[in-house]
Design an enzyme around this catalytic site. Structure first.
Site, PDB file in Angstrom:
ATOM      1  N   GLY A  14      -1.548   5.116   0.716  1.00 11.61           N
ATOM      2  CA  GLY A  14      -0.491   5.073  -0.290  1.00 11.61           C
ATOM      3  C   GLY A  14       0.751   4.304   0.113  1.00 11.61           C
ATOM      4  O   GLY A  14       1.852   4.632  -0.331  1.00 11.61           O
ATOM      5  N   SER A  15       0.577   3.241   0.906  1.00 10.97           N
ATOM      6  CA  SER A  15       1.783   2.476   1.264  1.00 10.97           C
ATOM      7  C   SER A  15       2.370   1.786   0.025  1.00 10.97           C
ATOM      8  O   SER A  15       3.592   1.702  -0.122  1.00 10.97           O
ATOM      9  CB  SER A  15       1.492   1.468   2.371  1.00 10.97           C
ATOM     10  OG  SER A  15       0.647   0.444   1.926  1.00 10.97           O
ATOM     11  N   ASN A  16       1.495   1.330  -0.866  1.00 14.84           N
ATOM     12  CA  ASN A  16       2.010   0.730  -2.111  1.00 14.84           C
ATOM     13  C   ASN A  16       2.700   1.775  -2.979  1.00 14.84           C
ATOM     14  O   ASN A  16       3.765   1.526  -3.540  1.00 14.84           O
ATOM     15  CB  ASN A  16       0.868   0.076  -2.901  1.00 14.84           C
ATOM     16  CG  ASN A  16       0.568  -1.322  -2.420  1.00 14.84           C
ATOM     17  OD1 ASN A  16       1.364  -2.230  -2.613  1.00 14.84           O
ATOM     18  ND2 ASN A  16      -0.570  -1.486  -1.766  1.00 14.84           N
ATOM     19  N   LEU A  69      -9.891   4.028  -5.646  1.00 16.69           N
ATOM     20  CA  LEU A  69     -11.200   3.448  -5.355  1.00 16.69           C
ATOM     21  C   LEU A  69     -12.351   3.990  -6.183  1.00 16.69           C
ATOM     22  O   LEU A  69     -13.506   3.683  -5.915  1.00 16.69           O
ATOM     23  CB  LEU A  69     -11.502   3.594  -3.843  1.00 16.69           C
ATOM     24  CG  LEU A  69     -10.442   2.978  -2.928  1.00 16.69           C
ATOM     25  CD1 LEU A  69     -10.842   3.087  -1.465  1.00 16.69           C
ATOM     26  CD2 LEU A  69     -10.146   1.527  -3.287  1.00 16.69           C
ATOM     27  N   ASN A 120      -3.750  -2.390 -12.239  1.00 15.71           N
ATOM     28  CA  ASN A 120      -4.326  -2.232 -10.905  1.00 15.71           C
ATOM     29  C   ASN A 120      -3.854  -3.377 -10.023  1.00 15.71           C
ATOM     30  O   ASN A 120      -3.547  -4.458 -10.505  1.00 15.71           O
ATOM     31  CB  ASN A 120      -5.860  -2.280 -11.025  1.00 15.71           C
ATOM     32  CG  ASN A 120      -6.552  -2.178  -9.681  1.00 15.71           C
ATOM     33  OD1 ASN A 120      -6.253  -1.300  -8.867  1.00 15.71           O
ATOM     34  ND2 ASN A 120      -7.487  -3.087  -9.413  1.00 15.71           N
ATOM     35  N   HIS A 156      -5.244  -5.692  -6.840  1.00 21.98           N
ATOM     36  CA  HIS A 156      -6.453  -6.047  -6.102  1.00 21.98           C
ATOM     37  C   HIS A 156      -6.064  -6.977  -4.957  1.00 21.98           C
ATOM     38  O   HIS A 156      -5.300  -7.929  -5.170  1.00 21.98           O
ATOM     39  CB  HIS A 156      -7.462  -6.731  -7.031  1.00 21.98           C
ATOM     40  CG  HIS A 156      -8.777  -6.957  -6.368  1.00 21.98           C
ATOM     41  ND1 HIS A 156      -9.704  -5.947  -6.190  1.00 21.98           N
ATOM     42  CD2 HIS A 156      -9.316  -8.059  -5.793  1.00 21.98           C
ATOM     43  CE1 HIS A 156     -10.751  -6.427  -5.556  1.00 21.98           C
ATOM     44  NE2 HIS A 156     -10.540  -7.698  -5.306  1.00 21.98           N
ATOM     45  N   ASP A 195     -12.233  -4.933 -12.106  1.00 27.14           N
ATOM     46  CA  ASP A 195     -11.491  -6.152 -11.744  1.00 27.14           C
ATOM     47  C   ASP A 195     -11.575  -7.278 -12.770  1.00 27.14           C
ATOM     48  O   ASP A 195     -11.497  -8.445 -12.414  1.00 27.14           O
ATOM     49  CB  ASP A 195     -11.973  -6.686 -10.387  1.00 27.14           C
ATOM     50  CG  ASP A 195     -11.846  -5.639  -9.287  1.00 27.14           C
ATOM     51  OD1 ASP A 195     -10.916  -4.820  -9.374  1.00 27.14           O
ATOM     52  OD2 ASP A 195     -12.669  -5.649  -8.362  1.00 27.14           O
ATOM     53  N   GLU A 207       1.643  -7.449  -1.261  1.00 25.34           N
ATOM     54  CA  GLU A 207       1.580  -6.363  -2.250  1.00 25.34           C
ATOM     55  C   GLU A 207       2.909  -5.615  -2.288  1.00 25.34           C
ATOM     56  O   GLU A 207       3.471  -5.365  -3.358  1.00 25.34           O
ATOM     57  CB  GLU A 207       0.439  -5.393  -1.899  1.00 25.34           C
ATOM     58  CG  GLU A 207      -0.933  -6.037  -1.993  1.00 25.34           C
ATOM     59  CD  GLU A 207      -2.075  -5.044  -1.817  1.00 25.34           C
ATOM     60  OE1 GLU A 207      -1.873  -3.837  -2.003  1.00 25.34           O
ATOM     61  OE2 GLU A 207      -3.176  -5.498  -1.487  1.00 25.34           O
TER      62      GLU A 207
HETATM   63  C1  GAR Z   1      -4.379  -2.125  -1.123  1.00 25.65           C
HETATM   64  O1  GAR Z   1      -4.556  -3.254  -0.313  1.00 25.65           O
HETATM   65  C2  GAR Z   1      -4.981  -2.361  -2.494  1.00 25.65           C
HETATM   66  O2  GAR Z   1      -4.876  -3.696  -2.917  1.00 25.65           O
HETATM   67  C3  GAR Z   1      -6.435  -2.014  -2.250  1.00 25.65           C
HETATM   68  O3  GAR Z   1      -6.364  -0.859  -1.448  1.00 25.65           O
HETATM   69  C4  GAR Z   1      -5.216  -0.937  -0.592  1.00 25.65           C
HETATM   70  C5  GAR Z   1      -4.462   0.367  -0.646  1.00 25.65           C
HETATM   71  O4  GAR Z   1      -3.439   0.401   0.318  1.00 25.65           O
HETATM   72  N1  GAR Z   1      -7.103  -1.778  -3.490  1.00 25.65           N
HETATM   73  C6  GAR Z   1      -8.366  -2.159  -3.710  1.00 25.65           C
HETATM   74  O5  GAR Z   1      -9.069  -2.686  -2.873  1.00 25.65           O
HETATM   75  C7  GAR Z   1      -8.888  -1.866  -5.130  1.00 25.65           C
HETATM   76  N2  GAR Z   1     -10.081  -2.617  -5.387  1.00 25.65           N
HETATM   77  P1  GAR Z   1      -2.319   1.548   0.285  1.00 25.65           P
HETATM   78  O6  GAR Z   1      -3.029   2.885   0.106  1.00 25.65           O
HETATM   79  O7  GAR Z   1      -1.659   1.464   1.626  1.00 25.65           O
HETATM   80  O8  GAR Z   1      -1.390   1.235  -0.850  1.00 25.65           O
END
Ligand code: GAR
Length: 189
Positions: free
Chosen positions: A12-14, A84, A101, A103, A144, A173
């Site tokens: 969950g850094s985003n 996911l 979303n 990607h 996607d 991101e």
């Molecule tokens: C992110 O890089 C996001 O783009 C990817 O999962 C990571 C989650 O990072 N998402 C996918 O691959 C979806 N197809 P986070 O939990 O640190 O935010």
């Protein structure tokens, strides 16, 4: 004030970047974080910011239980940030043009089922791509494939491992996702 709801499966850094970005915003705030994974780091991050969390099973995601709970939070925007599982068409239908979303690649390349996280970066590296990037898009019935809202590329010079690529893409991101959300809310809501 618009309500943002976040779905995430992992660290969950985003999600945390988005929570922080809107913490003092007059425009919007994060009102709920949901996860299919009871051990997901994103849940601790949300709790640290005193944001309500909700976890659910695959069945609850698909049988209307999650949809019912969502409604109570009146979401204006549903953000998938490292979520996911396949997102149910019932929720997309209930919130048209309100589910987005991120990607970690330049769609339509490196998208589709099984293409997430490190799998994406491995494929990019194996194909000797000179660049990768991020795609923020609307979510539709297919993985996607929804309309693209924003893309940003980055050169992969010096990247020799999937971790190198992942780190570069994640930085992008973090830099862009909150701003794109803000712009989307400003322009469309
Ligand atoms: C992110 O890089 C996001 O783009 C990817 O999962 C990571 C989650 O990072 N998402 C996918 O691959 C979806 N197809 P986070 O939990 O640190 O935010």
């Amino acid at each position: 004030m618009k309500n943002i709801v976040i779905f995430a499966s992992g660290g969950g850094s985003n999600a945390e970047k988005i929570i922080n970005y809107f913490a003092n915003s007059p425009l919007a705030r994060v009102v709920l974080v949901l996860s299919n994974n009871t051990n997901a780091g994103v849940l601790e991050k949300a709790k640290a910011h005193e944001i309500p969390t909700l976890t659910f099973t695959k069945e609850e995601l698909n049988n209307g239980w999650v949809l019912r709970h969502l409604a109570a939070f009146n979401p204006h925007l549903i953000v998938l940030a490292g979520f996911l599982q396949k997102f149910p068409s019932e929720i997309i239908a209930a919130y048209p043009h309100k589910v987005i979303n991120i990607h970690p690649a330049l769609l339509p390349k490196y998208g589709g089922k099984g293409m997430y996280g490190i799998h994406v970066h491995r494929a990019v590296l194996e194909n000797n791509e000179a660049e990768s990037g991020i795609t923020i898009h609307y979510v539709d019935e297919n993985y996607d494939e929804g309309n693209i809202i924003f893309q940003q590329s980055i050169a992969l010079q010096g990247c020799t491992t999937t971790e190198d690529v992942a780190a570069k893409v994640l930085t992008l991101e973090h830099e862009h996702f909150p701003k794109v959300i803000e712009q989307l809310i400003n322009e469309t809501m």
